[in-house]
Design an enzyme around this catalytic site. Sequence first.
Site, PDB file in Angstrom:
ATOM      1  N   ASP A   9       0.873  -1.170   0.000  1.00 49.99           N
ATOM      2  CA  ASP A   9       0.000   0.000   0.000  1.00 49.99           C
ATOM      3  C   ASP A   9       0.912   1.224   0.000  1.00 49.99           C
ATOM      4  O   ASP A   9       2.101   1.111   0.286  1.00 49.99           O
ATOM      5  CB  ASP A   9      -0.889  -0.001   1.253  1.00 49.99           C
ATOM      6  CG  ASP A   9      -1.782   1.221   1.327  1.00 49.99           C
ATOM      7  OD1 ASP A   9      -2.470   1.526   0.331  1.00 49.99           O
ATOM      8  OD2 ASP A   9      -1.774   1.918   2.361  1.00 49.99           O
ATOM      9  N   SER A  10       0.341   2.397  -0.287  1.00 48.47           N
ATOM     10  CA  SER A  10       1.150   3.616  -0.230  1.00 48.47           C
ATOM     11  C   SER A  10       1.630   3.909   1.192  1.00 48.47           C
ATOM     12  O   SER A  10       2.590   4.642   1.369  1.00 48.47           O
ATOM     13  CB  SER A  10       0.334   4.801  -0.746  1.00 48.47           C
ATOM     14  OG  SER A  10      -0.831   4.949   0.019  1.00 48.47           O
ATOM     15  N   CYS A  72      -3.914  -1.137  -2.041  1.00 50.18           N
ATOM     16  CA  CYS A  72      -4.156   0.297  -2.243  1.00 50.18           C
ATOM     17  C   CYS A  72      -5.143   0.468  -3.402  1.00 50.18           C
ATOM     18  O   CYS A  72      -4.927  -0.079  -4.490  1.00 50.18           O
ATOM     19  CB  CYS A  72      -2.821   0.951  -2.563  1.00 50.18           C
ATOM     20  SG  CYS A  72      -2.902   2.654  -3.109  1.00 50.18           S
ATOM     21  N   GLU A 151      -5.671   9.716   9.153  1.00 49.94           N
ATOM     22  CA  GLU A 151      -4.270   9.453   9.451  1.00 49.94           C
ATOM     23  C   GLU A 151      -3.763  10.339  10.589  1.00 49.94           C
ATOM     24  O   GLU A 151      -2.908   9.937  11.357  1.00 49.94           O
ATOM     25  CB  GLU A 151      -3.433   9.649   8.187  1.00 49.94           C
ATOM     26  CG  GLU A 151      -2.268   8.702   8.157  1.00 49.94           C
ATOM     27  CD  GLU A 151      -1.794   8.400   6.745  1.00 49.94           C
ATOM     28  OE1 GLU A 151      -0.689   8.796   6.441  1.00 49.94           O
ATOM     29  OE2 GLU A 151      -2.532   7.768   5.968  1.00 49.94           O
ATOM     30  N   CYS A 183     -11.396   3.514  -0.774  1.00 48.76           N
ATOM     31  CA  CYS A 183     -10.079   3.914  -0.247  1.00 48.76           C
ATOM     32  C   CYS A 183      -9.865   3.181   1.060  1.00 48.76           C
ATOM     33  O   CYS A 183     -10.790   3.059   1.869  1.00 48.76           O
ATOM     34  CB  CYS A 183     -10.028   5.426  -0.036  1.00 48.76           C
ATOM     35  SG  CYS A 183      -8.540   5.987   0.828  1.00 48.76           S
ATOM     36  N   HIS A 185      -8.558   3.917   3.778  1.00 53.07           N
ATOM     37  CA  HIS A 185      -8.751   4.649   5.033  1.00 53.07           C
ATOM     38  C   HIS A 185     -10.223   4.794   5.418  1.00 53.07           C
ATOM     39  O   HIS A 185     -10.542   5.030   6.570  1.00 53.07           O
ATOM     40  CB  HIS A 185      -8.160   6.056   4.930  1.00 53.07           C
ATOM     41  CG  HIS A 185      -6.666   6.105   4.903  1.00 53.07           C
ATOM     42  ND1 HIS A 185      -5.917   5.505   3.936  1.00 53.07           N
ATOM     43  CD2 HIS A 185      -5.773   6.688   5.745  1.00 53.07           C
ATOM     44  CE1 HIS A 185      -4.630   5.721   4.167  1.00 53.07           C
ATOM     45  NE2 HIS A 185      -4.519   6.445   5.254  1.00 53.07           N
TER      46      HIS A 185
END
Lengths: 274, 274
Positions: A9-10, A72, A151, A183, A185
């Site tokens: 993932d990023s 991701c 985040e 996404c 998140h």
Amino acid sequence: MTLRIGMFDSGVGGLTVLSEVKHLLPHNSFFYFGDTARCPYGGKSKSTITRYSLENSAFLHTLGIDLLIIACHTASALAIDAVQQQLSIPILGVIEPAITCALQATRTGHIGVIGTKATIASQVYEQKLKAAHPGITVTSLACPLFVPLVEEQFPNTEIIRLVVQEYLQPLKNKKIDTLLLGCTHYPLLRPYIAEEMGPEVSIINPATTCAQAAHTLCQQLTPHSNEPLEDRFFVSDDPERFRHIGEHFLGYQVIPLIPSIPCTNFPDGKLHMV
Amino acid sequence: MTLRIGMFDSGVGGLTVLSEVKHLLPHNSFFYFGDTARCPYGGKSKSTITRYSLENSAFLHTLGIDLLIIACHTASALAIDAVQQQLSIPILGVIEPAITCALQATRTGHIGVIGTKATIASQVYEQKLKAAHPGITVTSLACPLFVPLVEEQFPNTEIIRLVVQEYLQPLKNKKIDTLLLGCTHYPLLRPYIAEEMGPEVSIINPATTCAQAAHTLCQQLTPHSNEPLEDRFFVSDDPERFRHIGEHFLGYQVIPLIPSIPCTNFPDGKLHMV
């Protein structure tokens, strides 16, 4: 039978996917790479995201993985074809399984998709939903502030509620009945999103659908090695921060900190094993 | 006399510095590099930020610049010494001139500093303020959501006001009388910040103080070449997005789009000339 499953993932977001996959496949070995030196991917271009994805995949491949999961959404949307061309092992993204599930869930045929700018601009969800079911209506929306909101663990829940409200208003007006969280998140904002959209809207979490697809796929794979290994976490920057935020994403305390290791395979400097 | 002035930032933010410097030094040539493939720097580690800064500086140096301005607070905080060791031309960061100005402005000796996580964690402002004036009190605070809030041009000003309120509350309780905006993006939130802090608090914009320092320094420099050149903008990713957001930061329409050019000097792929 123990498979070695690589995921990238990023950054930390893919840990929400790892958490779900590990829940269904607990007896396998996981190698997770978070590209924290170059995150986030969501506002960057297709060519850059593809280059980063190929580098990340090549690194994980050197660890002898049997399966690669692109955890991701942005990389799954823009780079999965390039990665599939590069590697000879099975590759699983987070998008395809979610498409199937969203099409099952919708009653009115109007599906909403939220994600990063790059994911939404790619129109990958829209194209795949319509390819699978031409009569479907899709309303897509970028919510770029959701990632930093999660985040940074922004403390004021009332403000989070207002940001969610502001972004989702256009979707509410469109009367979607299914919402795809495009996404990694966004599942951490699920309570706010669900509250805002109301009980009539089914919410699809691609981390869960990806885990189910991984479970199915793994039953057909033969491992390169039967030796079980402990899970390993690698990052391209700042292992301490990853460990700290990672617990928030993974839901349990990940990671005893191991000193960083130089990794000459990775073109963008050294890697840290967390 | 025409100097070639190089500037770099992690992305578009440094354009607020360019805008101020160009205002005071309009007849010089500016070469701006935005590291948009790897932005933001604010949450990354010192070693990664230093490596990126050295690469950016080396690239600008190949263009024959007479002066380098590090327009990024995070890079100025963490990497200016390394860059100074690498290059033989004068280097100017955004921090030192702001320190001098903040010490002039304070009446009670209590200064607040806001910035990214990396800048605040570096304690660079605190250390330099206290080194210059040991009796000073400094209260520092990271406001990590400010950058995405500006960069995404979040439309709801009432929510922006609430986020600013939430972050600045601890500073209000400390009764600072001077507030240093320790990030290139923050001047774009200045009206909200000023409203929240009230008329008793002096707000120091390091873009302005850096421009004054650049003006003074330039009077002492001899250009490598007298040939005037048009300003040039380079990015490591997505020139279209840079151009679009750049206008918001620079205050005027920057940049006729020129096709991207490959640049082998830059280790992280090719550069785009905007």
